[in-house]
Scaffold this active site. Structure first.
Site, PDB file in Angstrom:
ATOM      1  N   PRO A   2     -40.326  25.722 -30.598  1.00 31.24           N
ATOM      2  CA  PRO A   2     -39.125  26.319 -30.000  1.00 31.24           C
ATOM      3  C   PRO A   2     -39.054  26.006 -28.502  1.00 31.24           C
ATOM      4  CG  PRO A   2     -40.344  27.932 -31.321  1.00 31.24           C
ATOM      5  CD  PRO A   2     -41.213  26.717 -31.190  1.00 31.24           C
ATOM      6  N   GLU A   3     -37.951  25.448 -28.071  1.00 32.43           N
ATOM      7  CA  GLU A   3     -37.730  25.149 -26.654  1.00 32.43           C
ATOM      8  C   GLU A   3     -36.844  26.234 -26.058  1.00 32.43           C
ATOM      9  OE1 GLU A   3     -39.011  22.730 -24.848  1.00 32.43           O
ATOM     10  OE2 GLU A   3     -39.958  21.510 -26.387  1.00 32.43           O
ATOM     11  N   HIS A  95     -46.911  34.756 -43.528  1.00 32.83           N
ATOM     12  CA  HIS A  95     -46.886  34.525 -42.077  1.00 32.83           C
ATOM     13  C   HIS A  95     -46.003  35.515 -41.320  1.00 32.83           C
ATOM     14  CE1 HIS A  95     -49.130  30.962 -42.999  1.00 32.83           C
ATOM     15  NE2 HIS A  95     -48.151  30.497 -43.750  1.00 32.83           N
ATOM     16  N   ARG A 114     -48.511  29.209 -37.438  1.00 35.44           N
ATOM     17  CA  ARG A 114     -49.673  28.638 -36.738  1.00 35.44           C
ATOM     18  C   ARG A 114     -50.353  29.639 -35.805  1.00 35.44           C
ATOM     19  NH1 ARG A 114     -48.299  22.642 -34.873  1.00 35.44           N
ATOM     20  NH2 ARG A 114     -50.515  22.730 -34.412  1.00 35.44           N
TER      21      ARG A 114
END
Ligand SMILES: [Zn+2]
Length: 275
Positions: A2-3, A95, A114
């Site tokens: 994500p930017e 997750h 992650r």
């Protein structure tokens, strides 16, 4: 990853659903993120109202009465909202590490396969947090001006692309946006920072603003997807000029886009349009 535009889009998608609401409960299924989640988070947040949601760099800031949650999405994190009215709250998946449940039944869910992201509780002033205090200007703020950028670059001999990606100078210009803004400004990513003129800095600032603003606008069309969805569609792809286009023809001159490694990150550029 994500930017900044995705984080801003997440903020705009999530804030209207939680601002002013009171936390009924917090469920932490997995507290081992990049840094451990505060073990008392449920006790701390229960009964507290969300005063305001904001963003600094790629950190989402959810302000409560006695402190704030700093949320970073890391490499793979996302937030989604479930609203009580629709009567549909998916069972948490492997997750889905944290649920914040509000008194009206709304659920804010943190998902991060992650686990490089972070959900941190902080009771001080946001600007004083160790993760925030050394950050440079926001790219869309007035403070990020051509004069400011020129003054910073004059002091640096490294490749200009590395300077643009330095969070202490300006935040949120990740690899994609550094490559694209250098192309738009006609500047080679290899050029030493102190060899960029003031006029070129004005072009760079305008290009960075333009590219980020367009990316945020593109994300805006996906806002509804934060609610009751799989949480993935809040992210979006733009059409890039050079990023990820190695050996494909430059959209401006037709020459093949070149690729190099600068500071362990891929630089994509056109040897004809960028000098
Ligand atoms: Zn070209």
């Amino acid at each position: 990853m994500p930017e900044l535009p995705e984080v801003e889009t997440t903020l705009r998608g999530v804030a209207p659903h939680i601002e002013g609401k009171t936390v009924a409960d917090v469920c932490v299924r997995q507290g081992k993120l990049r840094w451990p989640v505060h073990p008392d988070l449920p006790e701390i947040l229960r009964g507290q109202r969300v005063e305001e949601c904001g963003r600094r760099a790629k950190y989402l800031i959810i302000r409560f009465q006695t402190g704030m949650l700093l949320i970073h999405l890391g490499m793979s994190g996302s937030l989604r909202i479930f609203t009580a009215g629709d009567g549909r709250i998916d069972a948490p998946g492997k997750h889905d590490h944290i649920d914040v449940v509000f008194s009206d039944g709304t659920v804010l869910r943190y998902h991060d396969p992650r686990r490089f992201g972070a959900v941190l509780w902080y009771e001080g002033i946001a600007e004083h947090h160790p993760l925030l205090q050394k950050l440079g200007h926001e790219p869309l703020s007035e403070a990020f001006s051509a004069e400011y950028l020129y003054a910073c670059l004059q002091k640096q001999k490294k490749a200009v692309k590395l300077s643009l990606m330095d969070n202490a100078l300006v935040v949120g210009v990740g690899n994609i946006y550094a490559n694209e803004s250098l192309f738009a400004a006609g500047i080679s990513p290899h050029r030493p920072a102190n060899c960029v003129s003031e006029a070129e800095c004005a072009l760079l600032v305008a290009s960075i603003r333009n590219i980020l603003t367009r990316a945020i606008a593109a994300g805006g069309s996906t806002l509804r997807d934060f609610v009751n969805s799989d949480g993935k569609s809040g992210y979006f792809q733009q059409e890039y000029f050079v990023y990820g286009r190695h050996q494909q023809p430059c959209r401006q001159c037709g020459r093949p886009v070149e690729k190099a490694v600068i500071g362990q990150r891929s630089a994509f550029y056109c040897g004809g349009c960028q000098t």
